[in-house]
Structures are given as C-alpha cells and as structure tokens.
Scaffold this active site. Sequence first.
Site, PDB file in Angstrom:
ATOM      1  N   CYS A  65       0.845  -1.198   0.000  1.00  0.00           N
ATOM      2  CA  CYS A  65       0.000   0.000   0.000  1.00  0.00           C
ATOM      3  C   CYS A  65       0.886   1.256   0.000  1.00  0.00           C
ATOM      4  O   CYS A  65       1.889   1.308   0.713  1.00  0.00           O
ATOM      5  CB  CYS A  65      -0.911   0.001   1.225  1.00  0.00           C
ATOM      6  SG  CYS A  65      -2.039   1.419   1.287  1.00  0.00           S
ATOM      7  N   CYS A  69      -0.103   4.634   6.960  1.00  0.00           N
ATOM      8  CA  CYS A  69      -0.844   4.443   8.210  1.00  0.00           C
ATOM      9  C   CYS A  69      -0.004   3.581   9.160  1.00  0.00           C
ATOM     10  O   CYS A  69       0.287   2.416   8.862  1.00  0.00           O
ATOM     11  CB  CYS A  69      -2.181   3.780   7.940  1.00  0.00           C
ATOM     12  SG  CYS A  69      -3.205   4.653   6.726  1.00  0.00           S
ATOM     13  N   CYS A  72      -0.790  -0.196  10.278  1.00  0.00           N
ATOM     14  CA  CYS A  72      -1.105  -1.222   9.279  1.00  0.00           C
ATOM     15  C   CYS A  72       0.119  -1.991   8.812  1.00  0.00           C
ATOM     16  O   CYS A  72       1.149  -1.401   8.456  1.00  0.00           O
ATOM     17  CB  CYS A  72      -1.788  -0.561   8.080  1.00  0.00           C
ATOM     18  SG  CYS A  72      -2.379  -1.758   6.858  1.00  0.00           S
ATOM     19  N   CYS A 109     -17.107  -9.044   3.686  1.00  0.00           N
ATOM     20  CA  CYS A 109     -16.435  -7.755   3.584  1.00  0.00           C
ATOM     21  C   CYS A 109     -15.262  -7.889   2.620  1.00  0.00           C
ATOM     22  O   CYS A 109     -14.328  -8.641   2.884  1.00  0.00           O
ATOM     23  CB  CYS A 109     -15.952  -7.304   4.953  1.00  0.00           C
ATOM     24  SG  CYS A 109     -17.286  -7.128   6.159  1.00  0.00           S
ATOM     25  N   CYS A 142     -20.118  -5.891   1.851  1.00  0.00           N
ATOM     26  CA  CYS A 142     -19.545  -4.590   2.211  1.00  0.00           C
ATOM     27  C   CYS A 142     -18.215  -4.455   1.488  1.00  0.00           C
ATOM     28  O   CYS A 142     -17.424  -5.396   1.462  1.00  0.00           O
ATOM     29  CB  CYS A 142     -19.335  -4.501   3.719  1.00  0.00           C
ATOM     30  SG  CYS A 142     -18.524  -2.985   4.276  1.00  0.00           S
ATOM     31  N   CYS A 202     -20.247   2.159   7.324  1.00  0.00           N
ATOM     32  CA  CYS A 202     -19.577   1.478   8.425  1.00  0.00           C
ATOM     33  C   CYS A 202     -18.298   2.228   8.709  1.00  0.00           C
ATOM     34  O   CYS A 202     -17.482   2.440   7.812  1.00  0.00           O
ATOM     35  CB  CYS A 202     -19.281   0.035   8.018  1.00  0.00           C
ATOM     36  SG  CYS A 202     -18.209  -0.852   9.159  1.00  0.00           S
ATOM     37  N   ARG A 272     -19.216  -3.810  16.399  1.00  0.00           N
ATOM     38  CA  ARG A 272     -18.530  -5.032  15.997  1.00  0.00           C
ATOM     39  C   ARG A 272     -17.158  -5.113  16.652  1.00  0.00           C
ATOM     40  O   ARG A 272     -16.376  -4.157  16.596  1.00  0.00           O
ATOM     41  CB  ARG A 272     -18.373  -5.066  14.471  1.00  0.00           C
ATOM     42  CG  ARG A 272     -17.648  -6.313  13.963  1.00  0.00           C
ATOM     43  CD  ARG A 272     -17.613  -6.375  12.442  1.00  0.00           C
ATOM     44  NE  ARG A 272     -18.942  -6.248  11.915  1.00  0.00           N
ATOM     45  CZ  ARG A 272     -19.382  -5.183  11.251  1.00  0.00           C
ATOM     46  NH1 ARG A 272     -18.581  -4.179  11.020  1.00  0.00           N
ATOM     47  NH2 ARG A 272     -20.609  -5.136  10.811  1.00  0.00           N
TER      48      ARG A 272
END
Length: 412
Positions: A65, A69, A72, A109, A142, A202, A272
Amino acid sequence: MDLLNTLVDKGLRRETPTREEALAVLGTSDDDLLDVVAAAGKVRRHWFGRRVKLNYLVNLKSGLCPEDCSYCSQRLGSKADILKYTWLKPEQASEAAAAGLAGGAKRVCLVASGRGPTDRDVDRVSDTIKAIKEGNEGVEVCACLGLLSDGQAERLREAGADAYNHNLNTSEATYGDITTTHTYADRVDTVHKAHAAGLSACSGLIAGMGESDADLVDVVFALRELDPDSVPVNFLIPFEGTPLAEEWNLTPQRCLRILAMVRFVCPDVEVRIAGGREVHLRTMQPLALHLANSIFLGDYLTSEGQAGRADLEMIADAGFEVEGTDQVTLPEHRTGGCGSHDGGGVCGTAPAGAGACAGTSSSGGCAEAETETETPAGAGSAAEGTGRTDGPRPDLVAVRRRGAGTDLAPNA
C-alpha cells in the site's frame, strides 16, 4: 452506581451521554468492571437481543500500500512478513467468501489495500460482488477499498454492494501523528460519499495506539455524529516490522471498558469487535459479546484469528445465537430514514421492547488494526483507569498464511 443507571436510561432512549460520562466509563476500576458490562449489556440486549452477527473478511489485494498508516502491516515501508498478492479474480474471491458463508457468516467484507480504487478497480470489485451474490441468496456485501472518488460509491451500489467501510481510526487531533499521506477530513468525506450513495455506512476506530481516554471519546463522539450503521472496534495488533510494534497498551479489562463506552454512546448501532480481539481480550472474549452484537468469523486481513468453530462454540456457550440471513440487524427506527442519512440528528424515542428488529440490515466493518507510531504529544496512557498493562504478547500475533491468496483452505 448512579453513573451506570444514568447511562442505561440514556441508552434505552437513544440519548447521547455527556463527554464526562463517557470518560467516566473508561476510568472505572477493575472492581466495577462486571457492573459496567452488565449495564452496557442491558442496552445491547434492548436493541439487539442475544443475536450475534457474523462477518467474513476477504482480502482482495494484500500488501504494497502507498499510504503510511502506522497501524497497518500493509503500509508503505512495512517490514512485516505478510502475504503480498495482487487482485483476486472474481471467482477466487467468491470461492473464498463461500467458506465464511458456510460457517454462518451473514456479511462478506471485500477489502483491498491502497489509497483508493481506480475506476478499473471498481469494475473489478463490482464483478466480484455480482459473483458472490449470484450464488448466495440473502448475503450482504460490504466493500472497503479506501478513499472514494466521486461516483464510485454509486457504481458499487449499482453492482449490489450493501455497505461501505472506511474507519476514522483515531481522533482528529491526533490523526496526523498516525498517518501523513491523507487526512482525517479525507476519511470523513468518504463516509459521506457512502451515505449519499445509499450504502450502509460502516466506520469505526482502533484502540491501543497510545491514545488518551479523551482521544477515544473524541473519535466515538465523531462517529456518533457521522451516524454509521455499524462501528467496528479494532484493537491494535502490534506487528513486527511496523512503527507501532512496541505498543502493547491494552488489557482485557481496558478493551471491555472501551466496548462498553462505545455501546453507551452508540446504543442502537451495530457494534462489531474487529481485529485484535483474540490478541487482547483473549479468554475474556465471551464477556465482550454482552457489549457488541457483531464479530468477524475466522481470520482477518493479514493475521489469523481463532478457529471459526471456536467462535461458534463461544457464542453458544455464552448464551447467544448466530443471527440468520432472515433476521434484520438494525432496529426498525434506523431503517426508516433516521439519523444523518436524511440530515442528521437522532429520531424520536424508540418504542419499548425495540429489540425485535425489522427493515434492512446493517453494515460490515472491514478494517484491521495492526500497528502504531509514537504516542501523540499530550496523550495519556492507553491504560488509564486500569493501573497496569499486560505487557507484550507477540506470541499471540499470527500472520495469516491460509485462505485468500494461498492454496490452503481458509479458516471459517
């Protein structure tokens, strides 16, 4: 305890607690923990009964990626030894999803690493959504693809997506200490785009990144204002090879207090338990079911979860039941135009006994908390109110080596 009685009454009326009340929940002692769980459990059961919604993650594209972040394992510069692969074909993703659905999951998801999808990526994910829905009547899908450009949410909705996940992760004040390649405002904008397209939004948070109690309350109140249908609560998984590998600030008791606070602030929303529950809640996971009404089944994006069968046994042993595809997740008042979907604000008082729900179902949470940067300046201990931390448990962090992107059977 007067505080808990007040919070229960407010939760049953869908009335927002004060910031001071939310902070007080995080500051309760371990001696009061079961009282806190019992109180928040009353609110959870009022709106969601004893049902537990199961969600299943399919990592469509793993690693590499360009975003930084700090939490992550897939971030720019990550040295974490995770699976790395490019886009799964629609049939591969559908096959991976089938394992979770066979295990009792109600929602799939679909997650992909990256800043955000290109139009070609949206086409690819749209084909995957159609492939999953063609073979599985009643399944919810999702998407979690990063920052959305104009028109992309509408295209996903047209393809059959039910929801879109994009987490705020932490407070606006500390966001720049965690991520520099995009902004907190970018994330808020994507949640708004999902809402505007008619997708069930979400959005959640990551706890354990060195944030203070005030930061946690800030992000949960910001989520309340955004009014997503579901709020995934991730607990940081400190992956070796990431900036937050040394951040072990959570205890099981701290995690339970955080979940209780989220339930009191967002009483009628699908809460969740997401990434990190096995690492930080450990044997206390069954107690968390009294606070949250939704979990992920099996593995996460780049880490392994406990066995799917163990998840199902835990739910049954704790006296809960798996929510079926014929059951509706959200209370009826959340499916009839309430909340920020139509201009914001909380609708009128819900009828007594609203735990029996009707209408459309809620959203899936698709993020995984995996590491962090230095503690933001001025932030307090992430274990405020506990007086202790458990210390590092890297032995509990297992990199995913099965399921999507491998030749091994998935964990469901």
